[in-house]
Design a protein around this motif. Sequence first.
Motif, PDB file in Angstrom:
ATOM      1  N   ALA A  21       0.830  -1.203   0.000  1.00 39.57           N
ATOM      2  CA  ALA A  21       0.000   0.000   0.000  1.00 39.57           C
ATOM      3  C   ALA A  21       0.868   1.258   0.000  1.00 39.57           C
ATOM      4  O   ALA A  21       0.573   2.234  -0.698  1.00 39.57           O
ATOM      5  CB  ALA A  21      -0.929  -0.016   1.208  1.00 39.57           C
TER       6      ALA A  21
ATOM      7  N   GLU B 139       1.079   4.138  -2.839  1.00 38.04           N
ATOM      8  CA  GLU B 139       0.894   5.566  -2.554  1.00 38.04           C
ATOM      9  C   GLU B 139       2.033   6.388  -3.152  1.00 38.04           C
ATOM     10  O   GLU B 139       1.814   7.464  -3.724  1.00 38.04           O
ATOM     11  CB  GLU B 139       0.827   5.781  -1.048  1.00 38.04           C
ATOM     12  CG  GLU B 139       0.561   7.222  -0.634  1.00 38.04           C
ATOM     13  CD  GLU B 139       0.467   7.375   0.875  1.00 38.04           C
ATOM     14  OE1 GLU B 139       0.714   8.497   1.369  1.00 38.04           O
ATOM     15  OE2 GLU B 139       0.155   6.385   1.555  1.00 38.04           O
TER      16      GLU B 139
ATOM     17  N   ASN C 277      -4.331  -4.782  -5.937  1.00 37.56           N
ATOM     18  CA  ASN C 277      -3.427  -3.664  -5.704  1.00 37.56           C
ATOM     19  C   ASN C 277      -2.431  -3.502  -6.841  1.00 37.56           C
ATOM     20  O   ASN C 277      -1.999  -2.394  -7.147  1.00 37.56           O
ATOM     21  CB  ASN C 277      -2.680  -3.849  -4.385  1.00 37.56           C
ATOM     22  CG  ASN C 277      -3.538  -3.473  -3.196  1.00 37.56           C
ATOM     23  OD1 ASN C 277      -4.562  -2.828  -3.347  1.00 37.56           O
ATOM     24  ND2 ASN C 277      -3.138  -3.899  -2.024  1.00 37.56           N
TER      25      ASN C 277
END
Length: 211
Positions: free
Chosen positions: A98, A102, A182
């Motif tokens: 994650a 970002e 993801n």
Amino acid sequence: MRSINPFRVVALLLLALLLSGCGYNQIQQKDEAVSAGWSEVLNQYQRRADLIPNLVNTVKGYAAHEQQVLTAVTEARAKVGNINVDADDPASLAQFQAAQGELSGALSRLMVVVENYPDLKADQSFLNLQTQLEGTENRITVARGRYIQLVQDYNTYVRQFPANLTAMVFGHKAKPNFTVENEAQISQAPAVDFGTTPAPAPEPQQPAPAN
């Protein structure tokens, strides 16, 4: 001189044959391959992180007032650097992924901003950094893809009979992997809205009256 116990030798040979036949050696080989693949993933992500300070400073020289975008990249890089990832822990790997996603998004927004500064796009230092960043992103994709395949191969093997029995005895469990959802999100450039209002379409002209 101590004599060699023939029964012990036979027992060791039988044990070696049993371990080899039940997949012990293959599990070790695949586990080492996963570890090597993970090291390469981290190496390429670190390579990208090392490029970011110079990239931000170069952009700042031409677009200092784009503070929000520059700050987002800097903060995302700092967040990545503060994560002590454990690839065998699903929660830790998810957090790492994650954070890297970002950072990828922040870099994408930075590249969009750069399009508004022709002088920056022509700067040789920026061009060199951009080339290195693009190459690094490609290496990340390759390393991450290879790691995904290695983990899938390992997980498939330790779940198969009779290797699953050997894996259970020696504590080898299936490993977490990068998630497909993801991966797709990371590879998709984010939509950027700078709050500009599109110009209204011109009104159709009325034909001039005939004399």
